[in-house]
Enzyme design. Structure first.
Site, PDB file in Angstrom:
ATOM      1  N   HIS A  21     -35.480 -15.380  34.783  1.00 40.25           N
ATOM      2  CA  HIS A  21     -35.056 -14.391  33.922  1.00 40.25           C
ATOM      3  C   HIS A  21     -34.314 -15.145  33.012  1.00 40.25           C
ATOM      4  CE1 HIS A  21     -30.991 -15.085  36.311  1.00 40.25           C
ATOM      5  NE2 HIS A  21     -30.489 -14.408  35.335  1.00 40.25           N
ATOM      6  N   HIS A  57     -31.006 -15.618  29.609  1.00 41.43           N
ATOM      7  CA  HIS A  57     -29.811 -15.344  29.263  1.00 41.43           C
ATOM      8  C   HIS A  57     -29.768 -15.445  27.705  1.00 41.43           C
ATOM      9  CE1 HIS A  57     -27.731 -16.644  33.316  1.00 41.43           C
ATOM     10  NE2 HIS A  57     -28.097 -15.289  33.269  1.00 41.43           N
ATOM     11  N   GLU A  80     -32.218  -9.139  28.648  1.00 38.11           N
ATOM     12  CA  GLU A  80     -32.679 -10.075  29.545  1.00 38.11           C
ATOM     13  C   GLU A  80     -34.000  -9.776  30.051  1.00 38.11           C
ATOM     14  OE1 GLU A  80     -30.293 -11.192  32.899  1.00 38.11           O
ATOM     15  OE2 GLU A  80     -28.544 -11.388  31.655  1.00 38.11           O
ATOM     16  N   ASP A  85     -25.579 -13.823  39.290  1.00 40.34           N
ATOM     17  CA  ASP A  85     -26.876 -14.310  39.639  1.00 40.34           C
ATOM     18  C   ASP A  85     -26.910 -14.853  40.880  1.00 40.34           C
ATOM     19  OD1 ASP A  85     -28.173 -13.934  37.245  1.00 40.34           O
ATOM     20  OD2 ASP A  85     -27.704 -15.661  36.249  1.00 40.34           O
TER      21      ASP A  85
HETATM   22 ZN   LIG Z   1     -28.598 -14.546  34.846  1.00 39.97          ZN
END
Ligand SMILES: [Zn+2]
Length: 119
Positions: free
Chosen positions: A66, A68, A12, A79
Site C-alpha cells: 500500500h 503513503h 492510498e 499498519d
Molecule cells: Zn500505511
C-alpha cells in the site's frame, strides 16, 4: 506497482503480491474501499477475487502493498495494529515527487525493515 500507487495518489493505493517463496511474480491491484489519503481498506470483493486468482495460478500470497502518498516512509501505527497476514508489507511513499518502496515484516507490534530487491 509504482504506476498504480502514483495514479491513485493522493489516495492510498493497495494490493496483493503473489509469488513463490520470497519472489513476487504478480502484482494484484485492489481497490481501496476507504478511498482515503491516510488509510486503506481493501475492497472485500476485489480482495477475494485476487485471492482466487492467486490460487488458480498456483501461487501464494507473499506480500501486501500500500502507499503513503503523504508519508511516512515506514509502517504507521495503524499498519502495525492492522497487519492481518504473516506476509511482507511493502510500503510506497512519496518524497518530493519520488516514489520509493520499502519492505517491512510486522510482528508482535513491531515493524522491522527487510531488504527489498527489484528486478
Ligand atoms: Zn500505511
Amino acid at each position: 506497482m509504482r504506476r498504480h500507487v502514483a495514479a491513485q495518489a493522493p489516495l492510498e493505493a493497495c494490493g496483493l503480491l503473489a509469488g513463490t517463496g520470497e519472489r513476487v511474480e504478480a502484482v494484484l491491484r485492489v481497490r481501496n474501499a476507504a478511498q482515503s489519503a491516510v488509510r486503506f481498506r481493501m475492497d472485500p470483493q476485489e480482495q477475494l477475487q485476487a485471492f482466487e486468482w492467486i490460487e488458480e495460478h498456483g501461487l501464494e500470497l507473499v506480500g501486501i502493498f500500500h502507499s503513503h502518498p503523504a508519508g511516512p516512509e515506514t509502517a504507521s501505527v495503524t499498519d502495525i495494529a492492522e497487519a492481518a497476514y504473516d506476509v511482507v508489507q511493502v510500503i510506497w511513499s512519496r518524497t518530493q515527487g519520488i516514489w520509493t518502496a520499502r519492505a517491512f515484516w510486522i510482528e508482535n507490534g513491531q515493524a522491522n525493515e527487510i531488504p527489498l530487491k527489484m528486478d
